[in-house]
Write a protein that holds these residues in place. Structure first.
Motif, short mmCIF file in Angstrom:
data_model
loop_
_atom_site.label_atom_id
_atom_site.label_comp_id
_atom_site.label_asym_id
_atom_site.label_seq_id
_atom_site.Cartn_x
_atom_site.Cartn_y
_atom_site.Cartn_z
N ASP A 54 0.84 -1.20 0.00
CA ASP A 54 0.00 0.00 0.00
C ASP A 54 0.87 1.24 0.00
O ASP A 54 0.40 2.34 -0.27
CB ASP A 54 -0.89 0.02 1.25
CG ASP A 54 -1.80 -1.20 1.29
OD1 ASP A 54 -2.65 -1.32 0.40
OD2 ASP A 54 -1.62 -2.04 2.20
N LEU A 55 2.14 1.04 0.35
CA LEU A 55 3.09 2.14 0.42
C LEU A 55 4.50 1.56 0.26
O LEU A 55 4.77 0.47 0.78
CB LEU A 55 2.99 2.85 1.78
CG LEU A 55 4.02 3.92 2.09
CD1 LEU A 55 3.84 5.15 1.20
CD2 LEU A 55 3.94 4.34 3.56
N VAL A 56 5.36 2.30 -0.44
CA VAL A 56 6.77 1.91 -0.54
C VAL A 56 7.60 3.00 0.12
O VAL A 56 7.49 4.17 -0.25
CB VAL A 56 7.20 1.73 -2.02
CG1 VAL A 56 8.69 1.38 -2.10
CG2 VAL A 56 6.37 0.67 -2.72
N CYS A 57 8.38 2.62 1.14
CA CYS A 57 9.36 3.52 1.76
C CYS A 57 10.70 3.15 1.12
O CYS A 57 11.19 2.04 1.30
CB CYS A 57 9.43 3.32 3.27
SG CYS A 57 8.05 4.06 4.13
N LEU A 58 11.24 4.08 0.38
CA LEU A 58 12.35 3.77 -0.51
C LEU A 58 13.56 4.65 -0.23
O LEU A 58 13.46 5.88 -0.31
CB LEU A 58 11.85 3.98 -1.95
CG LEU A 58 12.75 3.72 -3.13
CD1 LEU A 58 13.23 2.27 -3.13
CD2 LEU A 58 12.00 4.03 -4.42
#
Length: 135
Positions: A54-58
């Protein structure tokens, strides 16, 4: 969207920072954090279709493929193109943020940051990217 229901893909090459970020996300209430140590592993995971985040922390600076390239890959892949991306980086120059935006990132968070700053930015990114179809 409730944070407890989120699946967050965390892409960070530093084991120490990956653990710290995972702990912060879990303290926010995120139950499902999938960790990948580099860009190639993240892209392989996304291609597997195993579990759509639901979210990518990159992280921006990865040892193999840059965070910019991973973000562009996400934007070019129809099945995941809508997934919000939060860039997390120690690089805080205006051009870094501009490149991240150009690559398709929904938000940018400079290291170091507090758990409160992370939560605020995660909520901003999620709120801004929620499709406006539901009441």
């Amino acid at each position: 969207m409730e944070l407890q229901q989120l699946t967050v893909l965390l892409v960070e090459d530093s084991p120490m920072f990956r653990v710290m970020l995972r702990d912060m996300l879990q303290q926010m209430g995120v139950k499902n954090v999938v960790e990948q140590p580099n860009g190639k592993a993240a892209m392989e995971y996304l291609a597997s279709g195993e579990l759509k985040p639901d979210l990518v922390c990159l992280d921006l600076t990865l040892p193999d493929v840059s965070g910019y390239d991973v973000c562009e890959h996400i934007r070019r892949t129809p099945a995941i193109a809508h997934v919000p991306v939060l860039m997390v980086s120690a690089r805080n120059l205006p051009e870094d943020k501009a490149y991240a935006e150009e690559a398709g990132a929904n938000g940018y968070l400079g290291k170091p940051f507090t758990p409160e700053e992370l939560e605020k930015r995660v909520r901003q990114v999620l709120k801004a990217s929620v499709p406006r179809t539901s009441a």
